[in-house]
Scaffold this motif. Structure first.
Motif, short mmCIF file in Angstrom:
data_model
loop_
_atom_site.label_atom_id
_atom_site.label_comp_id
_atom_site.label_asym_id
_atom_site.label_seq_id
_atom_site.Cartn_x
_atom_site.Cartn_y
_atom_site.Cartn_z
N THR A 53 0.84 -1.20 0.00
CA THR A 53 0.00 0.00 0.00
C THR A 53 0.87 1.25 0.00
OG1 THR A 53 -1.83 -1.09 1.16
CG2 THR A 53 -1.75 1.31 1.27
N SER A 234 -10.14 -5.23 8.87
CA SER A 234 -11.43 -4.92 8.23
C SER A 234 -12.51 -4.64 9.28
CB SER A 234 -11.88 -6.11 7.37
OG SER A 234 -10.97 -6.34 6.33
N TRP A 269 -3.34 4.68 4.64
CA TRP A 269 -4.27 5.24 3.65
C TRP A 269 -3.81 4.90 2.24
CZ3 TRP A 269 -8.98 7.37 4.08
CH2 TRP A 269 -9.51 8.00 2.95
N SER A 270 -4.72 4.31 1.46
CA SER A 270 -4.41 3.93 0.08
C SER A 270 -4.82 5.03 -0.88
CB SER A 270 -5.14 2.64 -0.30
OG SER A 270 -5.09 2.44 -1.71
N VAL A 272 -5.20 4.64 -3.95
CA VAL A 272 -6.03 4.01 -4.98
C VAL A 272 -7.45 3.77 -4.47
CG1 VAL A 272 -6.33 1.94 -6.40
CG2 VAL A 272 -4.04 2.92 -6.08
N LEU A 273 -7.56 3.19 -3.27
CA LEU A 273 -8.88 2.89 -2.71
C LEU A 273 -9.52 4.12 -2.07
CD1 LEU A 273 -8.11 -0.53 -0.97
CD2 LEU A 273 -9.16 -0.14 -3.23
N LYS A 274 -8.71 5.15 -1.77
CA LYS A 274 -9.18 6.32 -1.02
C LYS A 274 -9.79 5.89 0.30
CE LYS A 274 -8.17 8.81 -4.65
NZ LYS A 274 -6.90 9.56 -4.71
N ALA A 275 -9.09 4.97 0.94
CA ALA A 275 -9.54 4.43 2.22
C ALA A 275 -8.34 3.78 2.91
CB ALA A 275 -10.63 3.40 2.01
N ALA A 277 -6.16 0.83 4.22
CA ALA A 277 -6.01 -0.48 3.60
C ALA A 277 -4.92 -1.29 4.29
CB ALA A 277 -5.68 -0.34 2.11
N ALA A 281 -7.38 -6.15 2.66
CA ALA A 281 -8.14 -5.22 1.81
C ALA A 281 -7.61 -5.24 0.37
CB ALA A 281 -8.06 -3.80 2.37
N ILE A 282 -6.27 -5.44 0.24
CA ILE A 282 -5.67 -5.49 -1.10
C ILE A 282 -6.08 -6.76 -1.81
CG2 ILE A 282 -3.46 -5.64 -2.32
CD1 ILE A 282 -2.26 -3.98 -0.06
#
Length: 283
Positions: A53, A234, A269-270, A272-275, A277, A281-282
């Motif tokens: 990430t 998660s 904070w990712s 790519v996901l804007k969350a 991670a 999650a990946i």
């Protein structure tokens, strides 16, 4: 608009104070678990998976943060060269002392300096406002501009603040050891590992405090670790750390490392996901 650590990253460790060898090995095993070039690959979810990430962040040329990380040097400051109480400024003097000692090098190109203070060393704002921080050295103090991070062992000073969730604050019904057992049976150092991961992620993505951060003030930035404070799996949020694992002895972890090590490290904070991670999650 600033650089990220896109070249292979050389970590130079400064052990300040009295450290036990098992504690050093635990921290070095975490650091050596980050790199994808490590021959002793750990099963997923691994520390290397978690760093993937961090490696999503790029500089202006599109170069990603490196996934190749080595422990390139170590310096033992056994005599507490600058006392048992440090400040944000005097910690730079610790680095200056180390780099003047051969063969500990000055690495302008790929180096970052990680100062780790023992549990009997106090630091300005430690426990009250910070568990670790990163910045860069001033040439007037050290002779060079070098990215660095500091992390302290909170085991005897404030585990309920800086070794969460292995120790729980009073307002959460704790004030002592928490319900979650540390994966390596050392509340202070297991807590340090997560803070080290947090600071390395931010140091790599914002080494000169002009690259990746949120907010309008670079002197008080919210960085990629800050955005995920307290999240380890998660479903986390609102005081719940998220879904994590336990080994057969009940010790809590979310990442596997080299030599069978297990660690509990907060998410990042990712971009790519804007969350926030982590490895699951990946995947």
């Amino acid at each position: 608009m600033g650089p990220v650590l896109s070249s292979p990253i050389n970590i130079y460790l400064i052990w300040y104070g009295n450290w036990k060898q098992p504690q050093k090995l635990l921290i070095k095993d975490f650091l050596l678990s980050i790199s994808t070039t490590n021959r002793r690959a750990a099963p997923s979810p691994s520390v290397s998976d978690w760093w993937s990430t961090v490696s999503l962040y790029t500089d202006q040329t599109g170069a990603n943060i490196s996934r190749t990380i080595t422990v390139a040097g170590e310096y033992n400051d056994l005599k507490y060269s600058h006392g048992t109480h440090l400040t944000r400024l005097s910690v730079q003097q610790v680095i200056a002392t180390a780099v003047k000692t051969k063969p500990f090098p000055v690495d302008h190109r790929n180096g970052i300096y990680l100062i780790l203070t023992a549990d009997d060393v106090t630091m300005e704002d430690f426990c009250r406002a910070v568990c670790g921080f990163h910045y860069f050295t001033f040439p007037s103090m050290v002779g060079y501009t070098l990215p660095y991070a500091w992390v302290g062992n909170s085991g005897k000073q404030c585990p309920e603040v800086c070794a969460y969730p292995f120790a729980v604050p009073g307002y959460m019904g704790g004030g002592g050891p928490g319900k979650l057992a540390p994966p390596n049976r050392d509340v202070g150092v297991d807590g340090m590992v997560s803070v080290i991961g947090h600071e390395l992620a931010e140091l790599s993505s914002n080494p000169l405090v002009n690259a990746w951060y949120a907010g309008e003030d670079p002197t008080a930035p919210t960085e990629i670790g800050d955005l995920c404070e307290g999240l380890y799996g998660s479903g986390g949020g609102g005081g719940y750390i998220g879904e994590v694992m336990k080994d057969k002895e009940g010790r809590t972890f979310n990442l596997n490392g080299r030599r069978g090590r297990k660690f509990l490290v907060q998410w990042i904070w990712s971009p790519v996901l804007k969350a926030c991670a982590g490895p699951n999650a990946i995947d």
